[in-house]
Design a protein around this motif. Structure first.
Motif, PDB file in Angstrom:
ATOM      1  N   ARG A 517       0.894  -1.332  -0.077  1.00  0.00           N
ATOM      2  CA  ARG A 517       0.076  -0.022  -0.079  1.00  0.00           C
ATOM      3  C   ARG A 517       0.831   1.228  -0.249  1.00  0.00           C
ATOM      4  O   ARG A 517       0.427   2.407  -0.386  1.00  0.00           O
ATOM      5  N   ARG A 518       2.084   1.198   0.470  1.00  0.00           N
ATOM      6  CA  ARG A 518       3.059   2.347   0.445  1.00  0.00           C
ATOM      7  C   ARG A 518       4.020   2.452  -0.625  1.00  0.00           C
ATOM      8  O   ARG A 518       4.629   3.445  -0.671  1.00  0.00           O
ATOM      9  N   MET A 519       3.739   1.499  -1.743  1.00  0.00           N
ATOM     10  CA  MET A 519       4.632   1.623  -2.838  1.00  0.00           C
ATOM     11  C   MET A 519       4.173   2.559  -3.857  1.00  0.00           C
ATOM     12  O   MET A 519       2.988   3.202  -3.852  1.00  0.00           O
ATOM     13  N   ALA A 520       5.072   3.212  -4.689  1.00  0.00           N
ATOM     14  CA  ALA A 520       4.784   4.134  -5.486  1.00  0.00           C
ATOM     15  C   ALA A 520       3.959   3.568  -6.792  1.00  0.00           C
ATOM     16  O   ALA A 520       3.385   4.540  -7.543  1.00  0.00           O
ATOM     17  N   ILE A 521       3.801   2.424  -7.106  1.00  0.00           N
ATOM     18  CA  ILE A 521       3.216   1.897  -8.174  1.00  0.00           C
ATOM     19  C   ILE A 521       2.050   0.936  -7.827  1.00  0.00           C
ATOM     20  O   ILE A 521       2.039   0.425  -6.631  1.00  0.00           O
ATOM     21  N   PRO A 522       0.939   0.558  -8.377  1.00  0.00           N
ATOM     22  CA  PRO A 522       0.028  -0.203  -8.092  1.00  0.00           C
ATOM     23  C   PRO A 522       0.653  -1.641  -7.830  1.00  0.00           C
ATOM     24  O   PRO A 522       1.152  -2.233  -8.628  1.00  0.00           O
ATOM     25  N   VAL A 523       0.091  -2.298  -6.733  1.00  0.00           N
ATOM     26  CA  VAL A 523       0.760  -3.776  -6.732  1.00  0.00           C
ATOM     27  C   VAL A 523      -0.616  -4.311  -6.089  1.00  0.00           C
ATOM     28  O   VAL A 523      -1.290  -4.026  -4.967  1.00  0.00           O
ATOM     29  N   SER A 524      -0.730  -5.641  -6.453  1.00  0.00           N
ATOM     30  CA  SER A 524      -1.673  -6.675  -6.225  1.00  0.00           C
ATOM     31  C   SER A 524      -1.169  -7.693  -5.332  1.00  0.00           C
ATOM     32  O   SER A 524      -0.220  -8.436  -5.770  1.00  0.00           O
ATOM     33  N   VAL A 525      -1.704  -8.124  -4.116  1.00  0.00           N
ATOM     34  CA  VAL A 525      -1.143  -9.170  -3.430  1.00  0.00           C
ATOM     35  C   VAL A 525      -1.948 -10.192  -3.058  1.00  0.00           C
ATOM     36  O   VAL A 525      -3.226  -9.839  -2.748  1.00  0.00           O
ATOM     37  N   GLY A 526      -1.476 -11.518  -3.736  1.00  0.00           N
ATOM     38  CA  GLY A 526      -2.468 -12.892  -3.496  1.00  0.00           C
ATOM     39  C   GLY A 526      -1.792 -13.799  -2.619  1.00  0.00           C
ATOM     40  O   GLY A 526      -0.365 -13.876  -2.643  1.00  0.00           O
ATOM     41  N   SER A 527      -2.497 -14.400  -1.953  1.00  0.00           N
ATOM     42  CA  SER A 527      -1.698 -15.741  -1.246  1.00  0.00           C
ATOM     43  C   SER A 527      -2.806 -16.767  -1.199  1.00  0.00           C
ATOM     44  O   SER A 527      -3.923 -16.905  -1.454  1.00  0.00           O
ATOM     45  N   ALA A 562       2.415  -4.230 -10.676  1.00  0.00           N
ATOM     46  CA  ALA A 562       3.044  -5.553 -10.321  1.00  0.00           C
ATOM     47  C   ALA A 562       2.009  -6.306  -9.762  1.00  0.00           C
ATOM     48  O   ALA A 562       1.074  -5.849  -8.894  1.00  0.00           O
ATOM     49  N   ILE A 563       2.311  -7.627  -9.781  1.00  0.00           N
ATOM     50  CA  ILE A 563       1.545  -8.617  -8.911  1.00  0.00           C
ATOM     51  C   ILE A 563       2.314  -9.349  -7.933  1.00  0.00           C
ATOM     52  O   ILE A 563       3.228 -10.044  -8.604  1.00  0.00           O
ATOM     53  N   LEU A 564       1.988  -9.641  -6.818  1.00  0.00           N
ATOM     54  CA  LEU A 564       2.679 -10.242  -5.747  1.00  0.00           C
ATOM     55  C   LEU A 564       1.801 -11.677  -5.542  1.00  0.00           C
ATOM     56  O   LEU A 564       0.808 -11.263  -5.058  1.00  0.00           O
ATOM     57  N   GLU A 565       2.564 -12.843  -5.812  1.00  0.00           N
ATOM     58  CA  GLU A 565       1.462 -14.016  -5.364  1.00  0.00           C
ATOM     59  C   GLU A 565       2.342 -14.836  -4.362  1.00  0.00           C
ATOM     60  O   GLU A 565       3.707 -15.126  -4.653  1.00  0.00           O
ATOM     61  N   LEU A 566       1.961 -15.299  -3.430  1.00  0.00           N
ATOM     62  CA  LEU A 566       2.523 -16.157  -2.354  1.00  0.00           C
ATOM     63  C   LEU A 566       1.652 -17.486  -2.321  1.00  0.00           C
ATOM     64  O   LEU A 566       0.390 -17.378  -2.164  1.00  0.00           O
ATOM     65  N   ALA A 567       2.453 -18.515  -2.190  1.00  0.00           N
ATOM     66  CA  ALA A 567       1.836 -19.870  -2.105  1.00  0.00           C
ATOM     67  C   ALA A 567       2.740 -20.546  -1.430  1.00  0.00           C
ATOM     68  O   ALA A 567       3.962 -20.749  -1.283  1.00  0.00           O
ATOM     69  N   GLU A 568       1.687 -21.885  -0.728  1.00  0.00           N
ATOM     70  CA  GLU A 568       2.542 -22.621   0.049  1.00  0.00           C
ATOM     71  C   GLU A 568       1.848 -24.123  -0.342  1.00  0.00           C
ATOM     72  O   GLU A 568       0.866 -24.223   0.057  1.00  0.00           O
ATOM     73  N   TRP A 569       2.832 -25.286  -0.869  1.00  0.00           N
ATOM     74  CA  TRP A 569       2.185 -26.444  -0.992  1.00  0.00           C
ATOM     75  C   TRP A 569       3.436 -27.223  -1.213  1.00  0.00           C
ATOM     76  O   TRP A 569       4.518 -27.060  -1.894  1.00  0.00           O
ATOM     77  N   GLY A 570       3.123 -28.506  -1.191  1.00  0.00           N
ATOM     78  CA  GLY A 570       4.249 -29.544  -1.333  1.00  0.00           C
ATOM     79  C   GLY A 570       5.656 -29.349  -0.562  1.00  0.00           C
ATOM     80  O   GLY A 570       6.643 -29.659  -0.872  1.00  0.00           O
ATOM     81  N   GLY A 571       5.294 -28.497   0.563  1.00  0.00           N
ATOM     82  CA  GLY A 571       6.553 -28.415   1.479  1.00  0.00           C
ATOM     83  C   GLY A 571       7.293 -27.361   1.045  1.00  0.00           C
ATOM     84  O   GLY A 571       8.562 -27.180   1.438  1.00  0.00           O
ATOM     85  N   TRP A 572       6.926 -26.455   0.023  1.00  0.00           N
ATOM     86  CA  TRP A 572       7.789 -25.341  -0.598  1.00  0.00           C
ATOM     87  C   TRP A 572       6.971 -24.245  -0.382  1.00  0.00           C
ATOM     88  O   TRP A 572       5.545 -23.984  -0.743  1.00  0.00           O
TER      89      TRP A 572
END
Length: 647
Positions: A517-527, A562-572
């Motif tokens: 939210r504080r970045m100078a560009i639009p950033v979408s965050v998904g998890s 920018a699009i930021l995606e976070l995911a956790e599966w398979g031990g990674w």
């Protein structure tokens, strides 16, 4: 796997040698999925499969035609053998070429043999009774020596060095020019081993009808150039033989023998040219020796296979007697090829290292490579002398037998390289930590410390003012409170650069959303499925993502998102940052810049980082960190420290 290998061969990580040899026995896959052959690839493979057979069929038909034409000419030379010599030469070259095209490294040599067979169909028309066909055969006689000396010198790879090529080109051109001049402006035909019809020759239509008297001069031009080729060829082959490894010598020896026999026959032909019987015998034998070229190739292949069989037996015997033997040394000694090298793949598919963990440079053009796999996974890449046809099969067989040793060597090489990378990362992180501490110290001194000193002075003034002017003193205390809040916010900002409080309180996803939210560009965050993890893991991911987003803000352009995606599966634990910016050429990235900082952070927690970018097409940063074991340890540690309640 070939796709990965091709990328590795084109980068500094390893070898580009000849990919066809490097990918022996490997299946083309991309990200684990086999590539379905396209219609184009099917048509190309079909063409490659049918081309040798088509050439062989055409050449065989040509041999029949030449035999038929020669049989109708009673003056064809040599008597009683004219048909047999011509047909045997064409068939020997054609069938040898057909076979050699199935032998990998000798495919080019096979094409040359097949082309020589087709050429012979025209050249050996010098036995025809028809004037036009006879004239074509005689006119091409000047090219015949160059064609067959080319075959001698090009064996086994099918290629000549620049100096050899110049020798063949110059001498062949001079012989051909002399022959053509003799055909055009001389009443006597050029002296060739298979043309001795004299006044009984068919009337060829290319003669201009006048004689310049140049026949003796042209004859000695032809002889001189034949002697140059006949003597230079064995000398060049001997030089190559002496510089080659034992395995190459085994295959090359029969061709050297043929070259010396040719030297003796062409010398006898030239010396005996004054007496017809001697010249005829040596000349016919000199031409018939062309059959020795494919024979030498077959004998060389057979000798090479025997050598490979003995080498494989010796290699296996050495491994059984000395299980701890160095594989690279053992394989190089078995092949008598001291230049043989074994490279082992790193987790990054474009990086290969040797047994000491050092990065492997690219393979030279005269090298071949064979990829060894286990259960579809690359284990080792062996580069070796490319001059042998069956050496790739030996390496493949030896590698399959020694696969467990190779797996051990690969793990040891990877561990050595990883330790080196980890040591370098630690040094860089330590340097970065010192720099960060100096920055914090400077900011504290120039910022918060100065504010506190100023507030202390203002506080003393406010206390003095309270004694004389209470309202003014209270106003000054109010201003000091505002400045105190600003100083506190400044201190919080400094502390967030070390470890953001929101990361410790709310976890990785909320910390990154707050930062986005504080970045100078639009950033979408998904998890998806993100849990809490040890501090070192969350810190590495957080600051890697922040570094990537800051790079997008600085370099991707004013309209980038920018699009930021976070995911956790398979031990990674996986994170991915994609932007719509300008992109860049990854080859030009500085090793000590922000990208390297991200790699170092991820490396310290056992992860990998991949950066993909193309100018004009944006950038994708992919990170993977193993978290299964850490999550279990973190959970156990949390249960041990959790307070116990009693009912």
């Amino acid at each position: 796997m070939v796709g990965r290998l091709a990328a590795a061969l084109r980068k500094p990580g390893i070898p580009s040698a000849e990919l066809s040899a490097a990918s022996v026995g490997a299946e083309a896959v991309v990200d684990g999925a086999a590539l379905a052959p396209s219609r184009h690839s099917i048509s190309v493979s079909g063409l490659r499969r049918w081309k040798p057979a088509a050439i062989a069929a055409v050449a065989c038909a040509g041999a029949v035609w030449v035999g038929y034409e020669t049989s109708r000419n009673p003056t064809a030379w040599p008597p009683h053998l004219a048909v047999a010599v011509r047909v045997t030469i064409i068939l020997a070259l054609t069938l040898a070429g057909f076979y050699a095209q199935t032998k990998g490294i000798q495919r080019r040599m096979g094409s040359l043999l097949a082309a020589a067979g087709l050429f012979s169909c025209l050249w050996l028309m010098n036995g025809s009774a028809r004037g036009a066909l006879f004239g074509i055969g005689v006119s091409l006689s000047g090219l015949a020596p160059g064609v067959f000396y080319y075959l001698l010198l090009a064996y086994p790879t099918g290629r000549l060095s620049p100096s050899q090529w110049r020798l063949i080109a110059v001498t062949s051109a001079m012989i051909e020019i002399a022959v053509l001049l003799g055909v055009l402006v001389s009443s006597e035909l050029p002296v060739t081993p298979l043309v001795h019809c004299a006044a009984h020759c068919p009337r060829e239509p290319f003669n201009l009808g006048f004689d310049l008297g140049a026949a003796p001069f042209l004859k000695w031009v032809i002889y001189a150039n034949l002697l140059v080729l006949g003597w230079a060829t064995p000398v060049l082959l001997v030089r190559r033989y002496r510089a080659a490894s034992l395995a190459v010598r085994t295959e090359l020896a029969p061709m050297v023998i043929v070259a010396f026999a040719d030297m003796a026959l062409v010398t006898g032909f030239v010396i005996g040219s004054g007496t017809d019987p001697a010249a005829n015998v040596f000349g016919v034998a000199y031409v018939a020796l062309i059959i020795g070229i494919p024979v030498a190739i077959f004998v060389g292949m057979y000798r090479e296979r025997l050598f490979m069989a003995h080498a494989l037996a010796g290699f296996l015997t050495q491994l059984s007697r000395t299980p701890q033997a160095d594989l690279e040394t053992a394989m190089a000694e078995a092949l008598r090829d001291p230049s043989l090298k074994i490279a082992y793949p790193r987790p990054d598919p474009s990086a290969y290292v040797d047994s000491l963990g050092m990065p492997v440079d690219g393979v030279a053009e005269d090298r071949a490579s064979t990829l060894l796999e286990r259960e579809g996974r690359p284990v080792a890449l062996v580069s070796f002398d490319a001059k042998l046809a069956d050496q790739a099969q030996f390496v493949q067989a030896a590698g399959e037998t020694a696969i467990l040793w190779l797996e051990k060597e690969r793990l040891a090489a990877d561990l050595t390289a990883s330790l080196g990378d980890l040591s370098s990362s630690r040094r860089r992180l330590a340097d970065a930590g010192h720099a960060e501490r100096r920055r914090i110290q400077r900011d504290l001194h120039d910022g918060a410390q100065q504010h506190l000193l100023t507030m202390r002075v203002k506080l003393e003034l406010a206390l003095e003012a309270l004694k004389t002017d209470r309202a003014r003193g209270e106003g000054m205390l109010t201003d000091i409170g505002v400045e105190l809040d600003e100083t506190l916010e400044h201190l919080r900002s400094l502390s967030s650069g070390v470890y953001p409080p929101v990361l410790g309180q709310y976890g990785l996803v909320e910390a990154l959303r707050s930062a986005a939210r504080r970045m100078a560009i639009p950033v979408s965050v998904g998890s998806s499925g993100i849990r809490r993890h040890p501090e070192e893991v969350e810190t590495a991911v957080y600051f890697s993502c922040m570094e990537a987003l800051q790079n997008v803000s600085k370099h991707a352009g004013p309209n980038a998102t920018a699009i930021l995606e976070l995911a956790e599966w398979g031990g990674w634990l996986r994170f991915e940052i994609r932007d719509s910016g300008m992109g860049f050429a990854t080859d030009g990235v500085r090793r000590n810049g922000g990208m390297q900082n991200m790699r170092d952070r991820v490396d310290t927690v056992g992860g990998t980082l991949e950066i993909r970018s193309t100018p004009g097409a944006g950038t994708v940063i992919l990170g993977r960190i193993p978290v299964a074991r850490r999550a279990a340890e973190h959970s156990r540690r949390f249960r041990r420290t959790e307070p116990t309640t009693h009912g």
